[in-house]
Design a protein around this motif. Structure first.
Motif, short mmCIF file in Angstrom:
data_model
loop_
_atom_site.label_atom_id
_atom_site.label_comp_id
_atom_site.label_asym_id
_atom_site.label_seq_id
_atom_site.Cartn_x
_atom_site.Cartn_y
_atom_site.Cartn_z
N GLY A 1 1.17 -1.24 -0.10
CA GLY A 1 -0.23 -0.26 -0.26
C GLY A 1 0.70 1.30 0.06
N CYS A 2 0.46 2.17 -0.52
CA CYS A 2 1.01 3.83 -0.11
C CYS A 2 1.20 3.67 1.15
N LEU A 3 2.49 4.28 1.69
CA LEU A 3 2.57 5.18 2.58
C LEU A 3 2.34 6.43 3.14
N GLY A 4 1.53 7.33 1.74
CA GLY A 4 1.43 8.70 2.29
C GLY A 4 2.67 9.75 2.80
N CYS A 5 3.76 9.61 1.97
CA CYS A 5 4.99 10.01 2.53
C CYS A 5 5.56 11.05 1.11
N SER A 6 3.56 11.80 1.20
CA SER A 6 3.96 13.39 0.34
C SER A 6 2.83 14.33 1.50
N GLU A 7 2.86 13.92 2.27
CA GLU A 7 1.61 14.32 3.13
C GLU A 7 2.38 14.51 4.00
N PRO A 8 1.52 15.82 4.52
CA PRO A 8 2.50 16.42 5.70
C PRO A 8 2.12 15.38 7.26
N ASP A 9 3.19 15.32 7.84
CA ASP A 9 3.37 14.53 9.07
C ASP A 9 2.80 13.15 8.81
N PHE A 10 3.67 12.91 7.56
CA PHE A 10 2.67 10.96 7.66
C PHE A 10 3.57 10.36 8.14
N TRP A 11 4.59 10.56 9.14
CA TRP A 11 5.22 9.10 10.11
C TRP A 11 4.62 9.39 10.95
N ASP A 12 3.17 10.66 11.33
CA ASP A 12 2.80 10.59 12.66
C ASP A 12 1.56 10.06 12.35
N ALA A 13 1.03 9.76 11.79
CA ALA A 13 -0.38 9.58 11.36
C ALA A 13 -0.95 7.75 11.29
N GLY A 14 -0.72 7.74 12.41
CA GLY A 14 -0.23 5.93 12.95
C GLY A 14 0.18 5.38 11.60
N SER A 15 0.24 3.82 12.51
CA SER A 15 1.13 2.79 11.80
C SER A 15 0.38 2.72 9.99
N PHE A 16 2.02 2.50 9.06
CA PHE A 16 1.11 2.74 7.90
C PHE A 16 0.29 1.62 7.20
N TYR A 17 0.11 0.30 8.26
CA TYR A 17 -0.67 -1.12 8.44
C TYR A 17 -1.75 -1.22 8.55
N THR A 18 -2.25 0.43 9.83
CA THR A 18 -3.42 1.20 10.08
C THR A 18 -4.24 0.95 8.81
N PRO A 19 -5.26 0.72 8.08
CA PRO A 19 -6.47 1.15 7.31
C PRO A 19 -7.08 2.79 7.49
N LEU A 20 -7.05 2.77 6.68
CA LEU A 20 -7.63 4.43 6.87
C LEU A 20 -9.06 5.05 7.88
N ALA A 21 -9.82 3.75 7.68
CA ALA A 21 -11.18 3.68 8.38
C ALA A 21 -10.53 3.41 9.72
N ALA A 22 -9.72 2.57 10.05
CA ALA A 22 -9.45 2.55 11.83
C ALA A 22 -9.07 3.59 12.26
N ALA A 23 -8.70 3.51 13.99
CA ALA A 23 -7.98 4.31 14.56
C ALA A 23 -7.10 4.37 14.56
N THR A 24 -6.39 5.47 15.11
CA THR A 24 -5.03 5.36 15.01
C THR A 24 -4.57 5.46 16.29
N VAL A 25 -5.42 5.53 17.75
CA VAL A 25 -5.31 5.74 18.69
C VAL A 25 -5.46 4.86 19.47
N ASP A 26 -5.31 4.35 20.27
CA ASP A 26 -5.72 2.93 21.54
C ASP A 26 -6.85 3.94 22.21
N VAL A 27 -8.50 3.32 21.21
CA VAL A 27 -9.82 3.48 22.16
C VAL A 27 -9.95 2.56 23.22
N THR A 28 -10.00 1.78 23.20
CA THR A 28 -10.58 0.46 23.64
C THR A 28 -10.46 0.85 25.40
N THR A 29 -8.53 1.49 25.57
CA THR A 29 -8.82 1.45 27.23
C THR A 29 -10.12 2.58 27.42
#
Ligand code: SF4
Lengths: 144, 360, 219
Positions: B293-321
């Motif tokens: 998949g695309c990593l989104g490397c040309s977008e601002p702050d792509f390093w902080d946008a959650g895991s490269f393997y987290t789908p865009l629809a899923a949460a990027t943070v811990d919601v369960t806790t």
């Protein structure tokens, strides 16, 4: 090297959603061919600017078919200019020295203008040829 | 190098035929996404263009951007564009080093003050006076400010120079910022990507050469002709996305059949770049074609946008806790309230009974 | 276009806040309902409570009462809407991805075509219900601000989600940001309005039945 090395198939469904874009291009080619007939004006379509998948491109190429003329140019890498099954419609592929496609176009024209010898080059070659003739003349004069 | 020569003369001197030049112009026209009928106008403009002086500064970076640009070693159409500029300072590519190198930069700046293009790759560290990256004993900040003064325009090459990139990723120990946060009074083109597509870097230079001005830019300073569409807009796997056919792992049947990589974390839908059309490695392919998949490397702050393997629809943070804690608090509050309620009622009942008895 | 940092916030902190309010609020309200202090009934029970309770759930859910045209319309639309919403929320593959990332487990999704139909039906039903609500004099009189608020916050996620799935109008990032925002709004509003019925409904129906059962009026 080509993408053929990668063992990943990509088979679009036969009734792919964007099948419409092939017929859209065909329509554009048709209306441009009409203009070529009536006024002689030629036209180019940049295939890269179209939202085509590889399959759609192949489908278009297959639909247009192969004509009688295939011309090759070796300038900054190979180029191929092939007349399609429809006279006046040319499929033009420009590659760089590494073989990568740098431009792919459909030209609706009698002869793609890249095939004509450019004026500057003709003029330059004239002076070169005149030099060669002169050299030749001196050479034959010197001969017994 | 004679920066004042026109390109037409230069190419003729190099033995580039007119036909080759026209082919080159066709490629440029296609690269810049101009209408293909404009080839002759492009040719006329390029012929008369003068070679601009270019100063290239490298700051907090990994040299990947320069690698991307120079990886083709045989003369190609792309490198031809490089022949068309006068690269007067680039500390990775130039032969000179030390004081000589710095002197050549100063000379080039003086010679074409107000006219040169400043290309920057890498971000600029600001923390602690900018000491985390220095060249010849001077901070990046200092050199950038000095070099920007005489620049006609600045090209930020790569995501680091454009948006801060990896150095700016949390927790950003060096206080890295993009060029646009240091220089605010010059036109800045951003060419993000980690690294950017070489043809896009050269495309921006070609546009500047052809038209003598910068291309149309979007809100983030990116040339619209290269960053106008998302990867997803032009992805050849899009028909699968539209039908909801997704690869679930990297080696299942769907992955092998080339299905959409959305569920494996593809960031194509939110990433603007032209990988899907311009492609990489001489047109062989782009990451999605290689099965990732695309990593989104040309977008601002792509390093902080959650895991490269987290789908865009899923949460990027811990919601369960968070949800568990909230449930516990909610339940606790309800119990506390009902206990209080109960107590109040009992008290009321007691008070009521006493009153009634006495009254009677 | 919407700035990237806002998109990150909506996917991150914003989502956490919304889920916290939703879960916390819902648990509080449901627990409060269940624990509500009730006066002890001193009367002799004249029947059981379980059977009538369950029967009431069945009756209120699946038995069509005698209705006129408008009544039938409300009834059918109500069903279509709830069914469509349920299918879309729980069986769209993207939603399962999200739920899996929160719950830790997932389930198979339904094909896109089915979801599309469900979404369109749900939205159409919502429109029908709204039209009915404002044209019917009695219903209009009974409706207050909360009813219209509930309608709006329920409809918005459906609408934005539908646009998102077609990539219509705006770019994906903008649409996804807006869709997530509307979902978060719904999550926040739900526990504190009539929408809390999503959890209390069956409990309430059971309670009604059970009370009647105890009184012996419902066998
Ligand atoms: S692979 Fe990525 S870019 Fe391609 S269609 Fe799927 S989500 Fe979009």
């Amino acid at each position: 090297m080509s993408a053929g090395y990668i063992p990943i198939r990509s088979e679009l469904p036969a009734d792919s959603l964007s099948a419409g874009s092939v017929s859209a291009v065909l329509n554009e080619i048709g209306s441009r061919l009409e203009i070529l007939c009536s006024s002689g004006e030629s036209w180019r379509i940049d295939l890269r600017s179209l939202p085509f998948s590889a399959q759609e491109r192949d489908r278009l190429k297959a639909l247009l078919g192969q004509g009688e003329v295939v011309a090759h140019i070796a300038a900054l890498g190979p180029s191929e200019l092939a007349e399609t099954g429809y006279a006046g419609v040319w499929w033009v592929t420009h590659r760089n020295a590494e073989g990568a496609v740098v431009a792919e176009l459909i030209e609706v024209t009698r002869v793609p203008d890249l095939l004509e010898s450019p004026e500057q080059d003709v003029r330059a070659s004239l002076s070169r040829l005149q030099g060669a003739i002169a050299r030749c003349a001196t050479l034959s004069e010197e001969l017994p | 190098m004679i920066p004042n020569e026109s390109l037409g003369t230069l190419l003729a001197q190099r033995g580039v035929s007119r036909r080759a030049f026209l082919k080159f112009c066709t490629a440029i026209t296609s690269l810049l996404a101009l209408p293909p009928q404009a080839v002759h106008a492009v040719a006329a403009a390029l012929e008369k263009a003068r070679r601009p002086s270019v100063i290239w500064l490298s700051f907090q970076e990994c040299t990947g951007c320069t690698e991307s640009l120079t990886r083709s070693y045989s003369p190609t159409l792309e490198t031809l564009i490089f022949d068309m500029i006068s690269l007067d300072y680039h500390h990775t590519l130039q032969a000179a080093s030390g004081t000589h190198a710095e002197k050549s930069r100063e000379e080039a700046m003086k010679a074409s003050f107000g006219k040169y293009l400043l290309v920057v790759d890498g971000s600029v560290p600001l923390r602690d006076g900018g000491i985390y990256s220095t060249i010849a004993g001077r901070t990046n900040l200092d050199i950038l400010q000095e070099s920007a003064k005489g620049a006609a325009a600045i090209v930020s090459v790569g995501t680091c120079a454009s948006f801060g990139g990896l150095p700016k990723a949390r927790p950003n120990p060096s206080g890295a910022v993009p060029v646009s946060e240091v220089i605010r009074d010059k036109p800045i083109v951003t060419v993000p990507g980690c690294p950017p597509i070489p043809a896009v870097i050269t495309g921006v230079l070609a546009h500047y050469l052809t038209f003598g001005e910068l291309p149309a830019l979007d809100r983030l300073g990116r040339p619209v002709s290269f960053y106008g569409e998302t990867i997803h807009d032009r992805c050849y796997r899009r028909p699968f996305y539209d039908r909801g056919k997704f690869a679930k792992t990297f080696d299942d049947e769907g992955a092998r059949a080339g299905w959409c990589l959305y569920e494996l974390g593809c960031k194509g839908p939110t990433t603007r770049n032209s990988c899907a059309t311009t492609k990489w490695n001489g047109g062989i392919g782009f990451p999605i074609e290689a099965g990732h998949g695309c990593l989104g490397c040309s977008e601002p702050d792509f390093w902080d946008a959650g895991s490269f393997y987290t789908p865009l629809a899923a949460a990027t943070v811990d919601v369960t806790t968070v949800a568990e804690a909230a449930a516990a608090i909610g339940a606790g509050a309800a119990v506390a309230m009902s206990v209080a309620d109960e107590a109040k009622r009992r008290a009321a009942r007691k008070a009521h009974e006493k009153m009634t008895v006495k009254d009677l | 276009m919407i700035p990237e940092s806002f998109f990150f916030w909506v996917r991150g902190t914003g989502f956490q806040i919304a889920v916290a309010l939703f879960v916390g609020g819902m648990v509080f309200r449901m627990a409060a309902l269940a624990l509500m202090a009730r006066r002890k009934s001193l009367a002799e029970p004249r029947g059981s409570e379980w059977g009538p309770g369950l029967r009431m759930i069945w009756r209120r859910s699946f038995v069509l009462p005698q209705l006129g045209f408008r009544g039938k319309l409300t009834f059918v639309s109500g069903y279509l809407f709830h069914l469509g919403l349920l299918l879309v929320v729980l069986f769209l593959s993207q939603h399962i991805l999200l739920l899996r990332s929160v719950l830790g487990f997932g389930w198979p999704s339904l094909p896109r075509g089915v979801i599309d139909v469900a979404a369109v039906l749900a939205m159409a039903a919502l429109v029908v219900l709204l039209v009915h609500r404002v044209t019917d004099p009695v219903k209009r009189l009974l409706s207050d601000f909360q009813d219209y608020l509930s309608w709006t916050v329920t409809c918005l996620p459906l609408l934005t989600g539908f646009l998102l799935s077609r990539n219509a109008g705006f770019d994906y990032r903008t649409l996804l940001t807006v869709h997530l925002l509307t979902v978060e709004l719904l999550l926040v509003v739900m526990p504190f309005t009539k929408l809390a019925h999503m959890f209390s409904t069956f409990g309430a129906r059971w309670y009604n039945g059970a009370i009647a059962g105890l009184k012996g009026v419902l066998p």
